[in-house]
Design an enzyme around this catalytic site. Structure first.
Site, PDB file in Angstrom:
ATOM      1  N   ALA A  45      15.528  36.103  27.255  1.00  0.00           N
ATOM      2  CA  ALA A  45      15.100  34.884  26.562  1.00  0.00           C
ATOM      3  C   ALA A  45      13.936  35.148  25.622  1.00  0.00           C
ATOM      4  O   ALA A  45      13.785  34.466  24.613  1.00  0.00           O
ATOM      5  CB  ALA A  45      14.715  33.813  27.583  1.00  0.00           C
ATOM      6  N   CYS A  46      13.133  36.154  25.919  1.00  0.00           N
ATOM      7  CA  CYS A  46      11.983  36.433  25.056  1.00  0.00           C
ATOM      8  C   CYS A  46      12.375  37.202  23.796  1.00  0.00           C
ATOM      9  O   CYS A  46      11.535  37.437  22.934  1.00  0.00           O
ATOM     10  CB  CYS A  46      10.893  37.179  25.823  1.00  0.00           C
ATOM     11  SG  CYS A  46      11.417  38.733  26.537  1.00  0.00           S
ATOM     12  N   GLN A  47      13.648  37.566  23.668  1.00  0.00           N
ATOM     13  CA  GLN A  47      14.107  38.270  22.476  1.00  0.00           C
ATOM     14  C   GLN A  47      15.336  37.602  21.871  1.00  0.00           C
ATOM     15  O   GLN A  47      16.204  38.265  21.320  1.00  0.00           O
ATOM     16  CB  GLN A  47      14.444  39.725  22.814  1.00  0.00           C
ATOM     17  CG  GLN A  47      13.220  40.583  23.023  1.00  0.00           C
ATOM     18  CD  GLN A  47      13.577  42.037  23.181  1.00  0.00           C
ATOM     19  OE1 GLN A  47      13.641  42.533  24.291  1.00  0.00           O
ATOM     20  NE2 GLN A  47      13.809  42.710  22.080  1.00  0.00           N
TER      21      GLN A  47
END
Length: 107
Positions: free
Chosen positions: A55-57
Site C-alpha cells: 500500500a505504501c507503493q
C-alpha cells in the site's frame, strides 16, 4: 483472518507472520502460482476488490521495498495481494471472498 487462512491454507500464505504488531483488518497474502495482477483481474470480474503490491507503493511497478525487507524475493513479491476489511464487512462477504479465491485458485 485465521478462518480465511484455514479455508485457503494450501493455496496462499500470509505475509508478516513474524511481525509482532499487525495492522488490524488487513491481510497480506501470497497467492501461489498466480501473478497478483492476474489474480486481481479475476477477482474484479466477479466484483471482489483486492489490492496488489504494498500500500505504501501504490502505482509503482517496482517490487515493494517493505516486502523485500521482509526477505521475499522480487519474483515472489509478484504474487502478493492485500485484502482489507472494515466495519461493514459481513460474514457473507467473507464467505464470498473464500469461495471466489477457491474458484480462482483451482483453475
Amino acid at each position: 483472518q485465521r478462518f480465511i487462512l484455514s479455508q485457503l491454507a494450501q493455496d496462499v500464505s500470509i505475509v508478516g507472520t513474524t511481525v509482532p504488531k499487525r495492522v488490524p483488518f488487513h491481510l497480506g497474502l501470497m497467492v501461489h502460482g498466480w501473478s497478483s495482477q492476474q489474480f486481481m483481474l479475476e477477482c474484479s470480474r466477479v466484483g471482489l476488490c483486492i489490492g496488489i503490491g504494498s500500500a505504501c507503493q501504490v502505482g509503482q511497478t517496482k517490487p515493494s521495498k517493505a516486502l523485500l525487507a521482509l526477505g521475499y524475493t522480487a519474483e515472489y513479491v509478484q504474487q502478493y495481494i492485500r485484502v482489507t476489511f472494515g466495519e461493514p464487512t459481513t460474514s457473507e462477504d467473507i464467505s464470498f471472498l473464500i469461495q471466489t479465491f477457491k474458484t480462482i485458485l483451482t483453475r
